[in-house]
Write an enzyme that holds these catalytic residues in place. Structure first.
Site, PDB file in Angstrom:
ATOM      1  N   CYS A 383      32.139  42.605  31.840  1.00  0.00           N
ATOM      2  CA  CYS A 383      33.428  42.610  32.529  1.00  0.00           C
ATOM      3  C   CYS A 383      34.109  41.246  32.413  1.00  0.00           C
ATOM      4  O   CYS A 383      34.576  40.904  31.342  1.00  0.00           O
ATOM      5  CB  CYS A 383      33.259  43.083  33.970  1.00  0.00           C
ATOM      6  SG  CYS A 383      34.794  43.837  34.561  1.00  0.00           S
ATOM      7  N   HIS A 509      30.779  48.161  33.317  1.00  0.00           N
ATOM      8  CA  HIS A 509      29.560  47.645  33.948  1.00  0.00           C
ATOM      9  C   HIS A 509      28.379  48.553  33.601  1.00  0.00           C
ATOM     10  O   HIS A 509      28.077  49.484  34.361  1.00  0.00           O
ATOM     11  CB  HIS A 509      29.729  47.631  35.474  1.00  0.00           C
ATOM     12  CG  HIS A 509      30.695  46.610  35.966  1.00  0.00           C
ATOM     13  ND1 HIS A 509      30.304  45.367  36.404  1.00  0.00           N
ATOM     14  CD2 HIS A 509      32.047  46.638  36.070  1.00  0.00           C
ATOM     15  CE1 HIS A 509      31.373  44.674  36.773  1.00  0.00           C
ATOM     16  NE2 HIS A 509      32.440  45.429  36.579  1.00  0.00           N
ATOM     17  N   GLU A 511      25.432  48.019  33.986  1.00  0.00           N
ATOM     18  CA  GLU A 511      24.343  47.851  34.971  1.00  0.00           C
ATOM     19  C   GLU A 511      24.379  48.915  36.074  1.00  0.00           C
ATOM     20  O   GLU A 511      23.384  49.137  36.757  1.00  0.00           O
ATOM     21  CB  GLU A 511      24.371  46.442  35.587  1.00  0.00           C
ATOM     22  CG  GLU A 511      25.514  46.139  36.550  1.00  0.00           C
ATOM     23  CD  GLU A 511      26.789  45.638  35.873  1.00  0.00           C
ATOM     24  OE1 GLU A 511      26.947  45.867  34.652  1.00  0.00           O
ATOM     25  OE2 GLU A 511      27.637  45.038  36.565  1.00  0.00           O
TER      26      GLU A 511
HETATM   27  N1  GLN Z   1      38.424  39.758  37.349  1.00  0.00           N
HETATM   28  C1  GLN Z   1      38.402  40.597  36.203  1.00  0.00           C
HETATM   29  C2  GLN Z   1      39.362  41.764  36.334  1.00  0.00           C
HETATM   30  O1  GLN Z   1      39.788  42.086  37.414  1.00  0.00           O
HETATM   31  C3  GLN Z   1      36.996  41.091  35.927  1.00  0.00           C
HETATM   32  C4  GLN Z   1      36.428  41.954  37.019  1.00  0.00           C
HETATM   33  C5  GLN Z   1      34.934  42.085  36.973  1.00  0.00           C
HETATM   34  O2  GLN Z   1      34.230  41.290  36.340  1.00  0.00           O
HETATM   35  N2  GLN Z   1      34.406  43.073  37.658  1.00  0.00           N
HETATM   36  O3  GLN Z   1      39.698  42.384  35.358  1.00  0.00           O
END
Ligand code: GLN
Length: 543
Positions: A383, A509, A511
């Protein structure tokens, strides 16, 4: 089974005893006896969900496939039981009140005073039974968050009290307490347990089973004493002593026949044996592994182990399947500078750059990724980690000076990570990110495809920003490939550098989608690459 059975798990004395793990472990045992089980958590706080809480308040925010931001215990439920939870599996006081107030405004209670009892408690009871009413499950385990005696958990405890009357034998209460060891006196103390059971009794609930959290195995007479003072059968006082891995807890409970006691108390006759072979196989692998694989997790909540719970569990699962001990180094991104980077990262077999929000520690992530890319270290960006991979590559390879994400620098001349179209005019912060499962098509000629061995995958998301497709061509020409694309929207979900051994960033994600019995393929592939790196480092040292 004809009727759905309800098991409630409450906690006393102190928080953080691992109620979620005990609930998940009991669920695992019932599942291993052939029953269909799901677990839900009721959290007494007023937030609608933990999505707007920072990790200092609440640890990791777990995301369900149907796009609900939930408590991290839901992650344990999925990892232990291999189930897919939904928004029905996590309810907060905020949601209960919101539903009741919406109905009040609609006029559902015309003429009546709306009160905690019966309106709030009725809404809690209705939610407790939502999953049971589907007829899909034999057992619904409900974990009540918080500690008995808290003001805010009262309506939940009252609802459980009422449900016990309504459900009769189909309802059972398990209470988890703490038995401290006082080193100076060399004694374990049961008084806090007695007090906490008393509080529960005052609120109308007599627990059927007690689980005592302890550091060490308790002598039999202690359990007997607790049984006597708490009105619980002696064999229904179960202890949960500290073990090396949370995945051992089901076995600790099974040794004390907790599943059989639960079934007996609920009048269930079971002929099926407890089948835990794959589970114990996993644990045997974990314990017998001798060689290690060292992974550096670069993030900004390093002092909070719960902040990256699903990532650390996914790494552990993948390492175990590769028959390696996981040596996890948590590295604070704020500590990574041009002069410290080699010392901090040089000896690692693989690097994972963590998800996150906001500016703090971001420069250290760029330095990490430059080092990792130039030294061809197996590197996994998740992410925000993926977004940082893109930014670092833009600055140092594509030569887009001051490239950044709109989240970090609104005036950047090259917004290689930009806010998603549908996020632009959003006025509310809660539950408004791109959340939950989306599909992604993988390029057949990519490492990501080889990891999944599948062209169309589904993974869960939680973000507002995204790779800016205006730069796609420039990136691909200079060596970073967009190897996973959302088939409906064209959003870039996976990037990788094909010339490097393993350098992959994912907008999603993975995970959230890794369980003990089904480890996530990308984590598996990352650990495999890291093991390769270990052999290379060892080979070089021998020369
Ligand atoms: N801050 C970034 C976004 O909003 C990544 C979010 C995250 O890592 N869950 O896109």
């Amino acid at each position: 089974m004809k009727e759905t059975k309800y098991i409630f798990v409450t906690g006393g004395v102190v928080s953080s005893l691992g109620k979620g793990i005990v609930a998940a472990s009991l669920g695992k045992l019932l599942q291993a006896r052939g029953y269909k089980v799901t677990i839900q958590k009721f959290d007494p706080y007023i937030n609608i969900d933990p999505g707007t809480l920072n990790p200092y308040e609440h640890g990791e925010c777990y995301v369900t496939a149907d796009g609900c931001e939930t408590d991290l215990d839901l992650g344990h439920y999925e990892r232990f039981l291999n189930i897919t939870a939904t928004r029905a599996n996590n309810i907060t006081t905020g949601r209960i009140y919101q539903n009741v107030i919406n109905r009040e405004r609609k006029g559902d209670f015309l003429g009546k005073t709306v009160q905690v009892v019966p309106h709030i408690t009725d809404e809690i009871k209705r939610n407790v039974r939502v999953l049971g009413n589907t007829g899909e499950y034999d057992f619904i385990i409900t974990e009540i968050g918080g500690t008995v005696g808290d003001i805010e958990s009262l309506p939940f405890i009252e609802s459980v009290r009422q449900l016990r009357w309504e459900l009769g034998k189909n309802c059972l209460c398990v209470h988890l307490t703490y038995v401290p060891y006082i080193a100076a006196a060399q004694e374990v103390k049961t008084k806090p347990t007695q007090h906490s059971v008393k509080v529960l009794q005052e609120q109308g609930i007599q627990p059927n089973l007690l689980v005592l959290r302890t550091e060490k195995n308790l002598p039999k007479n202690i359990c007997r004493k607790v049984a006597l003072f708490c009105n619980v059968d002696e064999d229904a006082v179960i202890q949960s002593y500290d073990v090396q891995s949370i995945y051992e807890v089901p076995l600790v409970l099974a040794q004390q026949h907790m599943d059989e006691i639960v079934l007996k108390k609920m009048g269930v006759v079971n002929e099926k044996p407890l089948k835990l072979d794959t589970w114990t196989g996993f644990l045997d692998n974990m314990k017998s592994a001798e060689e290690t694989v060292t992974i550096g997790l670069v993030g900004k909540y390093i002092e909070l182990p719960d902040a990256y719970k699903s990532i650390t569990e996914s790494l552990l699962q993948a390492a175990t399947y590769h028959h390696r001990k996981l040596n996890l180094e948590l590295i604070h991104s704020e500590k990574i500078t041009d002069s410290s980077v080699k010392e901090l990262l040089g000896g690692l077999d693989g690097i994972l750059v963590a998800p996150g929000f906001g500016q703090r520690g971001i420069e250290g992530k760029f330095i990490t990724l430059k080092y990792a890319r130039e030294h061809d270290k197996p590197t996994f960006g998740v992410c925000l980690g993926m977004q940082c991979m893109v930014i670092e590559f833009a600055r140092n390879v594509v030569k887009l000076k001051n490239a950044n994400s709109t989240e970090m620098d609104i005036s950047s001349p090259y917004k290689v990570i930009d806010i998603m179209e549908e996020q632009k005019n959003l006025a509310i912060m809660g539950g408004s990110m791109r959340l939950g499962a989306y599909s992604c098509r993988l390029d057949k000629d990519s490492k990501a495809y080889r990891a999944y061995n599948d062209e169309l995958i589904v993974e869960r998301h939680r973000h507002r920003y995204e790779f800016n497709n205006k730069f796609k061509e420039q990136f691909e020409e200079t060596g970073m490939k967009c190897s996973g694309i959302n088939p409906e929207t064209g959003l870039v979900e996976v990037v990788e550098i094909p010339d490097l051994k393993w350098y992959i960033g994912v907008q999603y994600h993975p995970e959230y989608n890794s369980t003990v019995l089904n480890p996530n393929p990308l984590f598996m592939s990352f650990i495999e690459a890291a093991i390769g790196e270990r052999s290379r480092i060892d080979g070089e040292e021998e020369k």
